[in-house]
Design a protein around this motif. Structure first.
Motif, PDB file in Angstrom:
ATOM      1  N   LYS A  42      36.670 -67.532 -27.428  1.00 34.15           N
ATOM      2  CA  LYS A  42      35.171 -67.466 -27.557  1.00 34.15           C
ATOM      3  C   LYS A  42      34.504 -68.355 -28.453  1.00 34.15           C
ATOM      4  N   PHE A  43      34.856 -69.124 -29.101  1.00 36.10           N
ATOM      5  CA  PHE A  43      34.326 -69.866 -30.154  1.00 36.10           C
ATOM      6  C   PHE A  43      35.032 -71.333 -30.585  1.00 36.10           C
ATOM      7  N   ASN A  44      34.355 -72.162 -30.531  1.00 31.88           N
ATOM      8  CA  ASN A  44      34.776 -73.361 -30.973  1.00 31.88           C
ATOM      9  C   ASN A  44      33.770 -74.337 -31.592  1.00 31.88           C
ATOM     10  N   ALA A  45      34.331 -75.261 -32.422  1.00 32.89           N
ATOM     11  CA  ALA A  45      33.425 -75.983 -33.426  1.00 32.89           C
ATOM     12  C   ALA A  45      33.834 -77.618 -33.183  1.00 32.89           C
ATOM     13  N   VAL A  46      32.824 -78.417 -32.980  1.00 33.81           N
ATOM     14  CA  VAL A  46      32.927 -79.981 -32.822  1.00 33.81           C
ATOM     15  C   VAL A  46      32.408 -80.495 -34.115  1.00 33.81           C
ATOM     16  N   LEU A  47      33.215 -81.389 -34.775  1.00 42.74           N
ATOM     17  CA  LEU A  47      32.731 -81.858 -35.964  1.00 42.74           C
ATOM     18  C   LEU A  47      32.881 -83.609 -35.848  1.00 42.74           C
ATOM     19  N   LEU A  88      27.623 -81.188 -36.374  1.00 47.56           N
ATOM     20  CA  LEU A  88      28.440 -80.116 -36.186  1.00 47.56           C
ATOM     21  C   LEU A  88      27.832 -79.285 -35.044  1.00 47.56           C
ATOM     22  N   LYS A  89      28.843 -79.374 -33.989  1.00 50.27           N
ATOM     23  CA  LYS A  89      28.411 -78.305 -32.855  1.00 50.27           C
ATOM     24  C   LYS A  89      29.172 -77.198 -32.813  1.00 50.27           C
ATOM     25  N   THR A  90      28.521 -76.048 -32.481  1.00 49.98           N
ATOM     26  CA  THR A  90      29.419 -74.949 -32.196  1.00 49.98           C
ATOM     27  C   THR A  90      29.017 -74.035 -30.932  1.00 49.98           C
ATOM     28  N   THR A  91      29.813 -73.561 -30.196  1.00 47.31           N
ATOM     29  CA  THR A  91      29.734 -72.696 -29.231  1.00 47.31           C
ATOM     30  C   THR A  91      30.409 -71.334 -29.239  1.00 47.31           C
ATOM     31  N   THR A  92      29.629 -70.424 -28.838  1.00 44.99           N
ATOM     32  CA  THR A  92      30.213 -68.787 -29.082  1.00 44.99           C
ATOM     33  C   THR A  92      29.817 -68.497 -27.522  1.00 44.99           C
ATOM     34  N   LYS A  93      30.978 -68.075 -26.995  1.00 49.15           N
ATOM     35  CA  LYS A  93      31.027 -67.321 -25.653  1.00 49.15           C
ATOM     36  C   LYS A  93      31.032 -65.800 -25.764  1.00 49.15           C
ATOM     37  N   PHE A  94      30.040 -65.100 -25.710  1.00 50.46           N
ATOM     38  CA  PHE A  94      30.022 -63.738 -25.821  1.00 50.46           C
ATOM     39  C   PHE A  94      30.921 -63.054 -24.849  1.00 50.46           C
ATOM     40  N   ASN A  95      30.397 -63.402 -23.448  1.00 59.02           N
ATOM     41  CA  ASN A  95      31.388 -62.980 -22.284  1.00 59.02           C
ATOM     42  C   ASN A  95      31.177 -64.174 -21.110  1.00 59.02           C
ATOM     43  N   PRO A  96      31.767 -63.804 -19.813  1.00 57.39           N
ATOM     44  CA  PRO A  96      31.739 -64.841 -18.982  1.00 57.39           C
ATOM     45  C   PRO A  96      30.251 -65.115 -18.570  1.00 57.39           C
ATOM     46  N   LYS A  97      29.487 -64.464 -18.843  1.00 63.98           N
ATOM     47  CA  LYS A  97      27.942 -64.610 -18.447  1.00 63.98           C
ATOM     48  C   LYS A  97      27.008 -65.335 -19.443  1.00 63.98           C
ATOM     49  N   SER A  98      27.396 -65.111 -20.728  1.00 57.51           N
ATOM     50  CA  SER A  98      26.466 -65.583 -21.799  1.00 57.51           C
ATOM     51  C   SER A  98      27.230 -66.332 -22.835  1.00 57.51           C
ATOM     52  N   PHE A 122      26.095 -68.851 -26.659  1.00 57.59           N
ATOM     53  CA  PHE A 122      24.969 -69.421 -27.599  1.00 57.59           C
ATOM     54  C   PHE A 122      25.648 -70.758 -28.137  1.00 57.59           C
ATOM     55  N   MET A 123      24.897 -71.634 -28.260  1.00 56.19           N
ATOM     56  CA  MET A 123      25.320 -72.993 -28.852  1.00 56.19           C
ATOM     57  C   MET A 123      24.401 -73.044 -29.985  1.00 56.19           C
ATOM     58  N   VAL A 124      25.045 -73.877 -31.109  1.00 53.83           N
ATOM     59  CA  VAL A 124      24.028 -74.309 -32.231  1.00 53.83           C
ATOM     60  C   VAL A 124      24.522 -75.564 -32.652  1.00 53.83           C
ATOM     61  N   ASN A 125      23.621 -76.719 -32.658  1.00 50.11           N
ATOM     62  CA  ASN A 125      24.038 -77.900 -33.491  1.00 50.11           C
ATOM     63  C   ASN A 125      23.274 -78.426 -34.278  1.00 50.11           C
ATOM     64  N   LEU A 126      24.000 -78.886 -35.537  1.00 52.27           N
ATOM     65  CA  LEU A 126      23.416 -79.404 -36.768  1.00 52.27           C
ATOM     66  C   LEU A 126      23.457 -80.812 -36.772  1.00 52.27           C
ATOM     67  N   THR A 142      16.791 -83.926 -40.784  1.00 47.81           N
ATOM     68  CA  THR A 142      17.906 -83.240 -40.058  1.00 47.81           C
ATOM     69  C   THR A 142      17.326 -82.304 -38.910  1.00 47.81           C
ATOM     70  N   GLU A 143      17.979 -81.948 -37.975  1.00 44.60           N
ATOM     71  CA  GLU A 143      17.590 -81.447 -36.696  1.00 44.60           C
ATOM     72  C   GLU A 143      18.729 -80.334 -36.368  1.00 44.60           C
ATOM     73  N   THR A 144      18.050 -78.978 -36.248  1.00 41.08           N
ATOM     74  CA  THR A 144      18.994 -77.889 -35.453  1.00 41.08           C
ATOM     75  C   THR A 144      18.741 -77.568 -34.082  1.00 41.08           C
ATOM     76  N   ASP A 145      19.288 -77.358 -33.128  1.00 37.76           N
ATOM     77  CA  ASP A 145      19.251 -77.229 -32.041  1.00 37.76           C
ATOM     78  C   ASP A 145      20.084 -75.844 -31.645  1.00 37.76           C
ATOM     79  N   MET A 146      19.235 -75.010 -30.776  1.00 35.36           N
ATOM     80  CA  MET A 146      19.911 -73.649 -30.403  1.00 35.36           C
ATOM     81  C   MET A 146      19.624 -73.608 -28.894  1.00 35.36           C
ATOM     82  N   VAL A 147      20.708 -73.261 -28.264  1.00 41.53           N
ATOM     83  CA  VAL A 147      20.601 -72.851 -26.701  1.00 41.53           C
ATOM     84  C   VAL A 147      21.175 -71.768 -26.408  1.00 41.53           C
ATOM     85  N   PHE A 148      20.797 -70.677 -25.863  1.00 38.25           N
ATOM     86  CA  PHE A 148      21.238 -69.659 -25.215  1.00 38.25           C
ATOM     87  C   PHE A 148      21.394 -69.494 -23.636  1.00 38.25           C
TER      88      PHE A 148
END
Length: 422
Positions: free
Chosen positions: A271-276, A329-339, A341-345, A364-370
């Motif tokens: 449910k969670f991965n991070a790209v550096l 740094l880019k992170t993606t959290t999968k709450f369930n098969p339907k939803s 949340f991504m956060v990029n710094l 510096t930029e912060t991007d968030m996508v649900f």
């Protein structure tokens, strides 16, 4: 009028269905995005109000198969709400997006010709630009050669001209459209890709852009060579790319530029991965001679994917400039098969040297996508971004008194039903 055209196309496509068509697939793509721009693409000045914009796309795709032949047809209407009056008698937004034929001569060789999307690798150099409502397609001929199940070669050629001979010089046919910072008369693309069962992928690309000088019409070759590689293990992967550009650009400047990226993907759980990672795109120094160009051009890439969603770099801007170093740094959290949340710094600096010992740090930029998937045919995305800009960014964007905080918010609804007729 649009309704009549769509009905006519549908009828023509379905007439032979019951007699000789192996299959006919219909795809619909409806999407609408509302945006609140309080500093997207460039800094918003103090005293200037945020701007609300709604854009949309309606696209009809038809995919027809008969023995070794495939025909694809796509029409679309892409618009900003309100740009046409409610009583408008003409629609300038309605276009032919794609129309091509593909013939499979043998199991290993095919030809694809017509208006088509060209997309390779991660779309850094050339891609479909699906974030933009209008997308991107080319008039091209492409040969496809499948050597085996692991490797493939594609060779694509485009040729551009207009129907106005009055502006042509005695020596050259003039082409008027400048895209990706260059005026390309023709593209020749060689792309090879390999992948195996061990989760290793490798590709190489050679792109020759025959560019045209905007004044004399003289042609120059501008060559880009690049490789992409990706390897994944059980809970870790790495991927990256290297490109080099040489030759001359539209302005007859000698080109010597590069792009480099390296990324590590840490798969913490299902449910969670991070790209550096980091990406460097070369740029000019303040004292670079005017006859030289050291700024890497991502040409026809889907640039929105890379250096921050607020599009401060290489989305209709920042070409032939000081380049860019992007640390992220880019992170993606999968709450369930339907939803999810991504956060990029992102932390941005110029690649080239600025004048007067000016700091290379841009901001510096912060991007968030649900994202939420209501069904197979309906997906909603909600995004919000912040940009904390430096004094160097103010100088680069030529905005003297920007607001302390730049923001951009959006919500997009995608409806994409599809079905098969036979």
């Amino acid at each position: 009028m649009i309704k009549k055209i769509i009905i006519g196309v549908f009828v023509l496509g379905t007439l032979p269905v019951f007699s000789q068509v192996d299959s006919l697939k219909i795809g619909l793509d409806f999407r609408t995005r509302a945006e609140l721009d309080n500093g997207q693409k460039t800094l918003i000045a103090v005293g200037k109000s945020a701007e609300n914009t709604v854009v949309s796309r309606a696209r009809l795709n038809m995919d027809y198969f008969y023995q070794n032949l495939q025909l694809y047809f796509s029409i679309q209407d892409a618009r900003t709400w309100g740009e046409n009056a409610s009583t408008a008698s003409k629609n300038q937004n309605f276009v032919l997006n794609e129309a091509w034929a593909k013939y499979q001569f043998t199991p290993k060789a095919a030809l694809k010709i017509g208006r088509q999307m060209l997309s390779y690798d991660d779309e850094r150099l050339i891609g479909g630009l699906d974030w933009a409502m209008q997308g991107r397609s080319f008039d091209a001929a492409k040969g496809i050669f499948n050597f085996n199940k692991n490797s493939k070669l594609e060779v694509a050629i485009t040729y551009n001209n207009d129907d106005n001979d009055a502006n042509d010089s005695a020596e050259n046919e003039i082409y008027d459209i400048v895209d990706g910072g260059e005026k390309a008369k023709s593209l020749q693309i060689f792309h090879y890709q390999f992948q195996n069962a061990n989760k290793f992928q490798f590709s190489s690309i050679a792109l020759n852009s025959v560019v045209q000088n905007t004044i004399s019409g003289t042609h120059y070759d501008m060559i880009t060579l690049g490789v992409n590689a990706k390897k994944y293990f059980e809970n870790f992967g790495f991927f990256g790319s290297v490109y080099y550009q040489t030759g001359k650009n539209t302005n007859a400047q000698s080109k010597s530029a590069y792009q480099f990226s390296i990324n590590a993907d840490f798969i913490i759980s299902k449910k969670f991965n991070a790209v550096l990672g980091t990406e460097w795109l070369s740029g000019r120094d303040y004292d670079t001679p005017n006859t030289e160009n050291k700024s890497f051009s991502p040409f026809y890439g889907t640039n929105h994917k890379f250096n921050g969603y607020m599009d401060y770099f290489f989305v209709g801007n920042h070409f032939n400039s000081y380049g860019l170093n992007d640390y992220y740094l880019k992170t993606t959290t999968k709450f369930n098969p339907k939803s999810s949340f991504m956060v990029n710094l992102h932390a941005f600096t110029t690649n080239g040297k600025l004048a007067n010992d000016q700091s290379s740090y841009l901001g510096t930029e912060t991007d968030m996508v649900f994202a939420y998937k209501f069904s197979k045919m309906f997906v909603m995305n909600v995004g919000h971004s912040f940009m904390f800009a430096s004094n160097s960014m103010e100088i680069l964007k030529a905005v003297n008194t920007p607001k302390n905080l730049q923001t951009w918010s959006w919500i997009q609804l995608n409806f994409a039903p599809s079905f098969r007729l036979k």
